[in-house]
Write a protein that holds these residues in place. Structure first.
Motif, PDB file in Angstrom:
ATOM      1  N   LEU A  91     -43.811  -4.438  33.564  1.00  0.00           N
ATOM      2  CA  LEU A  91     -43.995  -5.376  32.342  1.00  0.00           C
ATOM      3  C   LEU A  91     -42.444  -5.428  31.862  1.00  0.00           C
ATOM      4  CD1 LEU A  91     -47.232  -4.332  30.502  1.00  0.00           C
ATOM      5  CD2 LEU A  91     -46.678  -6.126  32.069  1.00  0.00           C
ATOM      6  N   LEU A  92     -41.736  -4.459  31.593  1.00  0.00           N
ATOM      7  CA  LEU A  92     -40.329  -4.292  31.458  1.00  0.00           C
ATOM      8  C   LEU A  92     -39.341  -5.154  32.075  1.00  0.00           C
ATOM      9  CD1 LEU A  92     -39.857  -0.607  30.131  1.00  0.00           C
ATOM     10  CD2 LEU A  92     -40.014  -2.524  28.680  1.00  0.00           C
ATOM     11  N   TYR A  93     -39.637  -4.951  33.457  1.00  0.00           N
ATOM     12  CA  TYR A  93     -38.837  -5.697  34.626  1.00  0.00           C
ATOM     13  C   TYR A  93     -39.168  -7.310  34.274  1.00  0.00           C
ATOM     14  CZ  TYR A  93     -37.715  -7.463  39.183  1.00  0.00           C
ATOM     15  OH  TYR A  93     -37.279  -8.311  40.385  1.00  0.00           O
ATOM     16  N   LEU A  94     -40.522  -7.827  34.044  1.00  0.00           N
ATOM     17  CA  LEU A  94     -40.850  -8.956  34.011  1.00  0.00           C
ATOM     18  C   LEU A  94     -40.390  -9.772  32.527  1.00  0.00           C
ATOM     19  CD1 LEU A  94     -44.529  -8.852  35.286  1.00  0.00           C
ATOM     20  CD2 LEU A  94     -42.533  -9.675  36.343  1.00  0.00           C
ATOM     21  N   LYS A  95     -40.423  -8.836  31.483  1.00  0.00           N
ATOM     22  CA  LYS A  95     -39.708  -9.278  30.185  1.00  0.00           C
ATOM     23  C   LYS A  95     -38.648  -9.858  30.149  1.00  0.00           C
ATOM     24  CE  LYS A  95     -43.208  -6.580  27.212  1.00  0.00           C
ATOM     25  NZ  LYS A  95     -43.511  -5.490  26.494  1.00  0.00           N
ATOM     26  N   LYS A  96     -37.557  -9.302  31.143  1.00  0.00           N
ATOM     27  CA  LYS A  96     -36.238  -9.465  31.217  1.00  0.00           C
ATOM     28  C   LYS A  96     -36.087 -10.794  31.739  1.00  0.00           C
ATOM     29  CE  LYS A  96     -34.590  -4.636  31.494  1.00  0.00           C
ATOM     30  NZ  LYS A  96     -34.116  -3.524  32.430  1.00  0.00           N
TER      31      LYS A  96
END
Length: 385
Positions: A91-96
């Motif tokens: 999710l952190l990867y996608l938020k970026k």
């Protein structure tokens, strides 16, 4: 804006060396000009190395470790508490990336249901290829009912969040509509075929058939699972010793005694798992394709991948207890039986045996299969997403 597609899959890319619908979908999206990245998100019994790996085809595989390695603990894939935290790095990867790209979520099985709720996806799609709540062996039990309840709740949540639902059979579509009264967003798209791979590949696998064997080969290609009727195959093998039964694919029965017993027959040959690139070579050893499924609720929903692959290779096919395929029944092309009667099985195969090399029928089989090419299936699906 280009797209990032996250595909929720049942296992790692190379699991059992089998290629399912979800593999073809991932590759289609990976090669689409509007795609930035495809992420293959899957559970794994044991975490080996990093949780994300770039595969040779460019797809980015992310793995989520199961509660415990043993198969009995796979129910955790459907319960939020067992994977909520493990999903955070993705999710952190996608938020970026969400300001630059459209990010879509594709479920190909109802695992990790919380994922549909904890990220602002541009689109959520559910591509339903199996009756996930039903035991594959057709037998009810306390563990099976426990599993059914958990998976049903997970699937309900995903269906409610999905903007569109695709099903591989009308039976599955009917079942989904029981959960979601919205016909306008539930569609049936049956499995397709990599037509050129099977229709234009004449090479035969060497050193597989017994030396000097020149009889008829009846073949099944795919995962060897309890949905098959091993008793029927054994009975036919005993009655027709001049036929060879070729089974190609990994053992997904967990060493089921009926499968082991079947392999004691002298005219039954099992190759085990084979490389996907070699499947057409094995297909060319077969005279008649067989799909001897048992009668069960699970199989009512199945649309086998191998139907159009057999036909693309010019092979006649016999299927059993697969109502989703009945509409394709055609003389000398595809025969469907609603029974597991060995004598009927033999009668059909004897008829097909006599015309296995008839050029007109081979042409008709290939013509039918050509209308089901995977790329065209996915193009039509994508228009609805």
């Amino acid at each position: 804006m280009k797209n990032i597609h996250v595909i929720v899959a049942t296992g790692d890319w190379a699991q059992d060396q089998l290629r399912y619908r979800r593999h073809r979908l991932a590759e289609y999206l990976q090669n689409h000009p509007d795609t930035k990245e495809v992420i293959w998100l899957c559970p794994t019994p044991v975490q080996k190395g990093k949780s994300n790996t770039r595969l040779s085809n460019g797809i980015n595989q992310w793995t989520i470790q199961d509660l415990l390695p043993h198969k009995v603990f796979r129910f955790g894939r459907y319960i939020d508490e067992f994977h909520r935290t493990k999903l955070q790095p993705l999710l952190l990867y996608l938020k970026k990336a969400q300001e630059q790209y459209t990010i879509n979520l594709w479920y190909t099985f109802p695992g990790f249901p919380i994922l549909s709720e904890i990220f602002p996806w541009n689109k959520v799609v559910y591509d339903c290829s199996d009756l996930w709540t039903s035991p594959i062996n057709g037998k009810n039990s306390i563990p099976a009912n426990f599993r059914k309840n958990i998976i049903s709740k997970a699937e309900n949540r995903i269906v409610q969040k999905a903007g569109v639902v695709f099903c591989t059979s009308e039976y599955l579509r009917t079942r989904i509509l029981e959960k979601l009264d919205a016909e306008e967003k539930v569609f049936t798209f049956e499995n397709g075929v990599e037509f050129d791979l099977f229709a234009n590949n004449p090479t035969r696998m060497k050193n597989i058939l017994p030396v000097h064997f020149d009889g008829t080969v009846l073949g099944f290609i795919g995962g060897i699972k309890p949905k098959l009727d091993f008793d029927l195959i054994k009975e036919v093998a005993q009655k027709k010793r001049e036929w060879l039964f070729l089974l190609v694919g990994p053992d997904g029965t967990n060493d089921h005694p009926k499968f082991k017993n079947l392999l004691t027959e002298s005219n039954v040959l099992w190759t085990g798992s084979v490389a996907p690139s070699d499947v057409p070579k094995y297909m060319n050893l077969i005279d008649i394709g067989i799909m001897p499924y048992s009668s069960s609720e699970y199989n009512q929903a199945v649309f086998p991948l191998k139907l159009f692959e057999f036909l693309a290779a010019g092979k006649s096919v016999l299927g059993m207890n697969l109502p989703s395929t009945k509409k394709y029944a055609e003389e000398s092309v595809y025969t469907h039986l609603d029974t597991n009667d060995a004598n009927q099985f033999i009668n059909v195969c004897e008829q097909l045996e006599g015309i296995k090399n008839h050029e007109n029928y081979i042409h008709r089989r290939k013509t039918l299969a050509k209308t089901k090419n995977w790329n065209e299936v996915f193009e039509d699906m994508l228009l609805l997403v």
